[in-house]
Motif scaffolding. Structure first.
Motif, PDB file in Angstrom:
ATOM      1  N   ILE A  24      -5.970 -15.361  -1.616  1.00 39.17           N
ATOM      2  CA  ILE A  24      -7.192 -15.810  -0.952  1.00 39.17           C
ATOM      3  C   ILE A  24      -8.247 -16.174  -1.999  1.00 39.17           C
ATOM      4  O   ILE A  24      -8.938 -17.200  -1.888  1.00 39.17           O
ATOM      5  CB  ILE A  24      -7.723 -14.727   0.013  1.00 39.17           C
ATOM      6  N   LEU A  25      -8.368 -15.343  -3.038  1.00 40.11           N
ATOM      7  CA  LEU A  25      -9.294 -15.663  -4.131  1.00 40.11           C
ATOM      8  C   LEU A  25      -8.895 -16.968  -4.808  1.00 40.11           C
ATOM      9  O   LEU A  25      -9.747 -17.825  -5.097  1.00 40.11           O
ATOM     10  CB  LEU A  25      -9.307 -14.529  -5.150  1.00 40.11           C
ATOM     11  N   CYS A  26      -7.608 -17.129  -5.045  1.00 41.50           N
ATOM     12  CA  CYS A  26      -7.096 -18.368  -5.644  1.00 41.50           C
ATOM     13  C   CYS A  26      -7.449 -19.572  -4.774  1.00 41.50           C
ATOM     14  O   CYS A  26      -7.926 -20.600  -5.266  1.00 41.50           O
ATOM     15  CB  CYS A  26      -5.578 -18.248  -5.811  1.00 41.50           C
TER      16      CYS A  26
ATOM     17  N   SER B 171      -9.641 -26.706 -11.143  1.00 43.99           N
ATOM     18  CA  SER B 171      -8.230 -26.831 -10.774  1.00 43.99           C
ATOM     19  C   SER B 171      -7.350 -25.990 -11.701  1.00 43.99           C
ATOM     20  O   SER B 171      -6.440 -25.283 -11.248  1.00 43.99           O
ATOM     21  CB  SER B 171      -7.805 -28.303 -10.821  1.00 43.99           C
ATOM     22  N   LYS B 172      -7.640 -26.058 -12.996  1.00 42.71           N
ATOM     23  CA  LYS B 172      -6.877 -25.279 -13.967  1.00 42.71           C
ATOM     24  C   LYS B 172      -7.042 -23.786 -13.705  1.00 42.71           C
ATOM     25  O   LYS B 172      -6.066 -23.027 -13.731  1.00 42.71           O
ATOM     26  CB  LYS B 172      -7.331 -25.625 -15.382  1.00 42.71           C
ATOM     27  N   LEU B 173      -8.283 -23.358 -13.425  1.00 41.53           N
ATOM     28  CA  LEU B 173      -8.532 -21.947 -13.121  1.00 41.53           C
ATOM     29  C   LEU B 173      -7.800 -21.535 -11.852  1.00 41.53           C
ATOM     30  O   LEU B 173      -7.219 -20.437 -11.791  1.00 41.53           O
ATOM     31  CB  LEU B 173     -10.043 -21.726 -12.957  1.00 41.53           C
ATOM     32  N   SER B 174      -7.790 -22.397 -10.852  1.00 41.38           N
ATOM     33  CA  SER B 174      -7.095 -22.101  -9.597  1.00 41.38           C
ATOM     34  C   SER B 174      -5.600 -21.897  -9.832  1.00 41.38           C
ATOM     35  O   SER B 174      -4.981 -20.996  -9.255  1.00 41.38           O
ATOM     36  CB  SER B 174      -7.308 -23.246  -8.597  1.00 41.38           C
TER      37      SER B 174
ATOM     38  N   ILE C  71      -4.162 -20.910 -12.625  1.00 38.95           N
ATOM     39  CA  ILE C  71      -3.975 -19.638 -13.336  1.00 38.95           C
ATOM     40  C   ILE C  71      -4.050 -18.476 -12.349  1.00 38.95           C
ATOM     41  O   ILE C  71      -3.228 -17.545 -12.396  1.00 38.95           O
ATOM     42  CB  ILE C  71      -5.034 -19.485 -14.444  1.00 38.95           C
ATOM     43  N   LEU C  72      -5.008 -18.534 -11.425  1.00 42.06           N
ATOM     44  CA  LEU C  72      -5.118 -17.487 -10.407  1.00 42.06           C
ATOM     45  C   LEU C  72      -3.898 -17.491  -9.484  1.00 42.06           C
ATOM     46  O   LEU C  72      -3.464 -16.432  -9.003  1.00 42.06           O
ATOM     47  CB  LEU C  72      -6.397 -17.690  -9.586  1.00 42.06           C
ATOM     48  N   GLY C  73      -3.335 -18.667  -9.257  1.00 46.32           N
ATOM     49  CA  GLY C  73      -2.109 -18.747  -8.465  1.00 46.32           C
ATOM     50  C   GLY C  73      -0.956 -18.024  -9.133  1.00 46.32           C
ATOM     51  O   GLY C  73      -0.183 -17.312  -8.484  1.00 46.32           O
ATOM     52  N   LEU C  74      -0.818 -18.209 -10.451  1.00 44.71           N
ATOM     53  CA  LEU C  74       0.211 -17.486 -11.208  1.00 44.71           C
ATOM     54  C   LEU C  74      -0.006 -15.981 -11.120  1.00 44.71           C
ATOM     55  O   LEU C  74       0.946 -15.210 -10.945  1.00 44.71           O
ATOM     56  CB  LEU C  74       0.185 -17.924 -12.674  1.00 44.71           C
TER      57      LEU C  74
END
Length: 272
Positions: A231-233, A255-258, A260-263
């Motif tokens: 959810i945060l991602c 987008s890049k941060l998203s 990384i959070l997905g990983l």
């Protein structure tokens, strides 16, 4: 950084290895500790294929790099195009041999498919606009599929593949908008169809990513801790979707941060 080391673009290669380890963790969880040799071989295969692709890019772009990237090893004269060709060819061959000897058959197929896609991208795809964007994104996705394939359990990592592919496709389009003025030797999607349409397509890819991100929880693959993390991602993906219209540069950073959070979300899902 040493010019020869730069030839391999080690940061990208290390990130790909981390992706392989994470996908293996997602596939088999804590059992990864009993399969470290297989994970190490798979990571080495991914490393060799990726670095081979990077070096092939330097060989094929050696003339334009004299202007665009004069600090790279070939334009600097540190290494010849012929020597670099031997290196990337050898990287591909060693990767395939390792996959044949130590990994399941599908592990070899994916390694070969990645090499074919890299050759297509470097010779034709990167000049083709959206097909090139999707080729790069599929290659990123294959890294995160690999862990499931080598352990004959791709059910979980196939979702990783789609998440990585669609989220990266969005970022590729945002980057093309950001680089609009500098891409004089390419016909990118925004050049052909306009910046607005490129960002609209990026939004569609983000929406698809958001839809896929919930599936691991609804399909009972991962539990509530994954849901909280993703959810945060997803919040950051929504921020990306809004921000890209105001600033492509900030959009691709979010987008890049998203991603990384997905990983991180999938790592949490694999461990809990």
């Amino acid at each position: 950084m040493n010019p020869i080391v730069r030839l391999f673009r080690p940061v990208n290669a290390v990130m790909a290895v981390i992706g392989t380890v994470i996908s293996s963790l997602v596939a088999i969880g804590y059992s990864i500790q009993y399969n470290l040799f297989t994970v190490a071989i798979a990571s080495l295969v991914v490393f060799l294929v990726l670095t081979g692709g990077n070096i092939m890019n330097d060989v094929l772009d050696s003339e334009t790099d004299k202007v665009n990237h004069p600090e790279r090893p070939i334009p600097m004269g540190v290494i010849s195009r012929k020597s670099a060709t031997y290196i990337f060819s050898g990287s591909y061959i060693v990767a395939v041999v390792l996959a044949i000897v130590f990994l399941p058959l599908y592990g070899t197929f994916i390694a070969l498919a990645a090499i074919i896609l890299l050759i297509y991208y470097e010779t034709k795809g990167k000049y083709s606009g959206l097909p090139g964007n999707l080729t790069v994104s599929a290659l990123i996705g294959l890294i995160f599929l690999y862990g499931g394939v080598i352990f004959n359990d791709p059910q979980k990592t196939i979702l990783l593949f789609f998440l990585a592919m669609f989220s990266n496709a969005s970022r590729e389009l945002i980057k093309d908008v950001q680089d609009f003025d500098g891409d004089v030797d390419r016909k990118t999607f925004p050049m052909v169809h306009g910046k607005g349409n490129a960002l609209n397509l990026s939004t569609i890819f983000i929406i698809i990513t958001l839809a896929f991100s919930i599936l691991p929880y609804t399909e009972k693959i991962f539990g509530v801790y994954y849901l909280l993390a993703v959810i945060l991602c997803d919040i950051f993906f929504v921020i990306t979707m809004i921000t890209q219209y105001r600033s492509a540069k900030k959009g691709q950073q979010f987008s890049k941060l998203s991603m990384i959070l997905g990983l991180l979300s999938f790592t949490i899902g694999g461990l809990t």
